[in-house]
Motif scaffolding. Structure first.
Motif, PDB file in Angstrom:
ATOM      1  N   THR A 120       0.820  -1.214   0.000  1.00 12.75           N
ATOM      2  CA  THR A 120       0.000   0.000   0.000  1.00 12.75           C
ATOM      3  C   THR A 120       0.849   1.257   0.000  1.00 12.75           C
ATOM      4  O   THR A 120       0.481   2.246  -0.629  1.00 12.75           O
ATOM      5  CB  THR A 120      -0.895   0.009   1.249  1.00 12.75           C
ATOM      6  OG1 THR A 120      -1.381  -1.303   1.448  1.00 12.75           O
ATOM      7  CG2 THR A 120      -2.057   0.965   1.078  1.00 12.75           C
ATOM      8  N   ARG A 121       1.989   1.203   0.696  1.00 15.71           N
ATOM      9  CA  ARG A 121       2.854   2.388   0.770  1.00 15.71           C
ATOM     10  C   ARG A 121       3.296   2.825  -0.621  1.00 15.71           C
ATOM     11  O   ARG A 121       3.274   4.012  -0.950  1.00 15.71           O
ATOM     12  CB  ARG A 121       4.072   2.064   1.637  1.00 15.71           C
ATOM     13  CG  ARG A 121       5.118   3.146   1.689  1.00 15.71           C
ATOM     14  CD  ARG A 121       6.275   2.705   2.537  1.00 15.71           C
ATOM     15  NE  ARG A 121       6.957   1.522   2.024  1.00 15.71           N
ATOM     16  CZ  ARG A 121       7.903   1.554   1.094  1.00 15.71           C
ATOM     17  NH1 ARG A 121       8.249   2.700   0.550  1.00 15.71           N
ATOM     18  NH2 ARG A 121       8.492   0.450   0.691  1.00 15.71           N
ATOM     19  N   THR A 126       0.267   7.403  -6.130  1.00  9.58           N
ATOM     20  CA  THR A 126      -0.947   8.214  -6.199  1.00  9.58           C
ATOM     21  C   THR A 126      -0.638   9.672  -5.909  1.00  9.58           C
ATOM     22  O   THR A 126      -1.131  10.570  -6.595  1.00  9.58           O
ATOM     23  CB  THR A 126      -1.976   7.698  -5.175  1.00  9.58           C
ATOM     24  OG1 THR A 126      -1.998   6.280  -5.225  1.00  9.58           O
ATOM     25  CG2 THR A 126      -3.354   8.233  -5.478  1.00  9.58           C
ATOM     26  N   LEU A 127       0.203   9.903  -4.898  1.00 10.13           N
ATOM     27  CA  LEU A 127       0.549  11.280  -4.545  1.00 10.13           C
ATOM     28  C   LEU A 127       1.382  11.949  -5.629  1.00 10.13           C
ATOM     29  O   LEU A 127       1.465  13.172  -5.682  1.00 10.13           O
ATOM     30  CB  LEU A 127       1.300  11.316  -3.214  1.00 10.13           C
ATOM     31  CG  LEU A 127       0.453  11.026  -1.985  1.00 10.13           C
ATOM     32  CD1 LEU A 127       1.297  11.059  -0.734  1.00 10.13           C
ATOM     33  CD2 LEU A 127      -0.673  12.024  -1.869  1.00 10.13           C
ATOM     34  N   HIS A 128       2.036  11.150  -6.485  1.00  7.79           N
ATOM     35  CA  HIS A 128       2.738  11.746  -7.620  1.00  7.79           C
ATOM     36  C   HIS A 128       1.773  12.098  -8.745  1.00  7.79           C
ATOM     37  O   HIS A 128       1.914  13.123  -9.400  1.00  7.79           O
ATOM     38  CB  HIS A 128       3.784  10.774  -8.179  1.00  7.79           C
ATOM     39  CG  HIS A 128       5.101  10.852  -7.499  1.00  7.79           C
ATOM     40  ND1 HIS A 128       5.526   9.906  -6.607  1.00  7.79           N
ATOM     41  CD2 HIS A 128       6.085  11.773  -7.568  1.00  7.79           C
ATOM     42  CE1 HIS A 128       6.726  10.237  -6.164  1.00  7.79           C
ATOM     43  NE2 HIS A 128       7.089  11.359  -6.732  1.00  7.79           N
ATOM     44  N   ILE A 129       0.819  11.191  -8.991  1.00 14.30           N
ATOM     45  CA  ILE A 129       0.002  11.340 -10.205  1.00 14.30           C
ATOM     46  C   ILE A 129      -1.162  12.289  -9.991  1.00 14.30           C
ATOM     47  O   ILE A 129      -1.614  12.931 -10.942  1.00 14.30           O
ATOM     48  CB  ILE A 129      -0.487   9.950 -10.702  1.00 14.30           C
ATOM     49  CG1 ILE A 129      -0.745   9.969 -12.206  1.00 14.30           C
ATOM     50  CG2 ILE A 129      -1.733   9.505 -10.001  1.00 14.30           C
ATOM     51  CD1 ILE A 129       0.473   9.793 -13.035  1.00 14.30           C
ATOM     52  N   ILE A 130      -1.658  12.432  -8.746  1.00 11.92           N
ATOM     53  CA  ILE A 130      -2.810  13.316  -8.511  1.00 11.92           C
ATOM     54  C   ILE A 130      -2.509  14.765  -8.904  1.00 11.92           C
ATOM     55  O   ILE A 130      -3.289  15.376  -9.629  1.00 11.92           O
ATOM     56  CB  ILE A 130      -3.308  13.194  -7.055  1.00 11.92           C
ATOM     57  CG1 ILE A 130      -4.127  11.928  -6.889  1.00 11.92           C
ATOM     58  CG2 ILE A 130      -4.159  14.401  -6.657  1.00 11.92           C
ATOM     59  CD1 ILE A 130      -4.604  11.695  -5.485  1.00 11.92           C
ATOM     60  N   PRO A 131      -1.366  15.357  -8.460  1.00 12.59           N
ATOM     61  CA  PRO A 131      -1.108  16.733  -8.891  1.00 12.59           C
ATOM     62  C   PRO A 131      -0.974  16.845 -10.410  1.00 12.59           C
ATOM     63  O   PRO A 131      -1.443  17.811 -11.005  1.00 12.59           O
ATOM     64  CB  PRO A 131       0.232  17.085  -8.220  1.00 12.59           C
ATOM     65  CG  PRO A 131       0.412  16.116  -7.152  1.00 12.59           C
ATOM     66  CD  PRO A 131      -0.314  14.887  -7.541  1.00 12.59           C
TER      67      PRO A 131
END
Length: 459
Positions: free
Chosen positions: A431-432, A438-443
């Motif tokens: 999950t990590r 996810t935190l890279h692709i969201i912005p």
């Protein structure tokens, strides 16, 4: 400004005094909170300089980069947990402390309105990076990589210091808002040319310009994952930011100076893209691809038009997120197979199906497919360069073609093909790692909805 700097300073005692069980949790959540607070810098404002204190001020050029640098601290801490899990506890503390210490210096460098302070912060980021590479790198070659990084940066930034002192003796101040108001006052033609050259060379090495880029693949390949993310996402942007700041100060007399830099940058984008097609090492391939992207940024910021500046700004932000995500993906492969050679890590799609989704997304953004900000940035830069001189479209167009081909080559050689016989069993993705991607692709996907936040143009 202080509401970011003080919590960042207090991260250090948090990392040093947290009990072993909650060390990662505390530092990650604390830095994520700082990253969320820093997003309020992005709010549009009517004034050219927000938060103006004596030494620091935030304007449209530095705001996106400041938000990016705060956003990356929790991501670097998240990414480093895997390869530090077997290390003694004091070493984990030292590693996190090195990451935290570099943060205030980066923030200072991006927001300094005084050239001396900018120079000090610019140079101070070198020391923790050097510690990260030479202490936590994977191979014994990390020492030569550290020496390359140190000497390239130091030799190039000595002329910058001399040029800053020369400016101060000539104008009497180094405060950027005042420097913008003083008309360029050349003593003689060659001294003006030399001072402009000295001001630019340090940032060209940091950015890196093709020909001065030899330290970058070495440093990237030998660095641990946090060091790679730091270099790709933030330290290369220091070079681009410095060029954008300094070219505004230089008079129009530097028109002859921009030709060699432009030629090298565009030719370098072409050359490094073709070098990528022949790479066997995954991290080295991603490192060379960042040289070609930053070549476009240098070319755009050398012609000094509004369009090219906003294109360079958007490309710096989106390249920081994209290449950092690619390094994280390469690291997840490396932690499982203990090899960076493309031939030995092929065919991983049936084993890690979710990871191959992230690979696809990251490669699509690297290739500048719509609807990513990379596409908007590259189009803006190409149009402004074409408007400035039409033959550049040949160079930029070929570079785009080569970028697409080496990105597809990277995707196919890591995900498709027959599985090598030496890979018997692979730990599942956790999950990590998915949270990190996810935190890279969201912005990246969110910023295309409101790209004027990062375009660097006054709103």
């Amino acid at each position: 400004m202080l509401k970011i700097m003080l919590p960042t300073a207090m991260l250090l005692p948090t990392a040093l005094l947290s009990p072993p069980k909650t060390l990662w949790t505390n530092t990650t959540t604390h830095s994520l909170l700082i990253a969320l607070i820093s997003l309020q810098w992005l709010t549009p404002s009517y004034y050219p300089s927000k938060n103006l204190t004596l030494w620091t001020g935030i304007d449209q050029i530095s705001t996106p980069l400041l938000a990016l640098s705060c956003w990356f601290l929790p991501l670097m801490i998240l990414a480093s947990q895997g390869h530090l899990q077997h290390e003694p506890h004091t070493r984990k503390r030292t590693f996190i402390s090195a990451l935290i210490i570099i943060q205030p210096f980066i923030i200072l460098a991006f927001s300094a309105t005084e050239l001396t302070l900018f120079y000090i912060a610019f140079e101070a980021t070198l020391i923790p990076t050097l510690i990260l590479i030479t202490r936590w790198g994977n191979q014994p070659e990390r020492l030569s990589a550290g020496i390359y990084l140190l000497f390239y940066t130091l030799i190039s930034s000595l002329p910058l210091l001399i040029a800053i002192l020369f400016l101060h003796s000539k104008i009497g101040t180094l405060h950027l808002p005042i420097l913008k108001l003083t008309p360029p006052n050349p003593t003689t033609q060659w001294s003006n040319l030399m001072s402009n050259l000295a001001l630019l060379v340090a940032f060209m090495v940091k950015a890196p310009l093709y020909g001065l880029h030899l330290w970058l693949p070495k440093a990237h390949v030998e660095a641990p994952i946090a060091g790679s993310m730091l270099l790709a996402a933030l330290l290369l942007k220091l070079g681009g930011y410095g060029i954008m700041r300094i070219t505004l100060l230089m008079g129009p007399s530097s028109s002859h100076l921009c030709y060699p830099f432009l030629t090298l940058a565009l030719w370098g984008a072409l050359m490094t893209s073709s070098i990528c097609l022949r790479q066997t090492d995954l991290k080295s391939l991603i490192a060379y691809s960042s040289v070609s992207h930053m070549g476009l940024v240098i070319a755009a910021s050398m012609i000094q038009t509004h369009w090219s500046f906003s294109g360079a700004m958007i490309l710096m932000i989106s390249h920081g997120l994209t290449s950092s995500m690619l390094f994280c993906l390469a690291n997840t492969n490396y932690e499982r197979t203990h090899s960076r050679i493309l031939m030995l890590t092929r065919g991983l799609q049936p084993l890690l199906p979710l990871m191959s989704t992230w690979w696809l997304l990251a490669n699509m953004t690297n290739m500048a497919l719509p609807p990513t900000t990379n596409l908007m940035a590259e189009l803006t830069i190409m149009i402004s360069l074409f408007n400035w001189s039409s033959p550049t479209i040949i160079l930029t167009g070929t570079a785009t073609l080569l970028t697409a081909s080496y990105t597809l080559y990277m995707l196919l050689s890591t995900q498709r093909g027959t599985l090598p016989t030496h890979i018997k069993s692979i730990p599942n993705s956790n999950t990590r790692e998915h949270l990190l991607m996810t935190l890279h692709i969201i912005p990246l996907l969110a910023l295309i909805l409101k790209p004027e936040l990062i375009s660097g143009t006054p709103l």
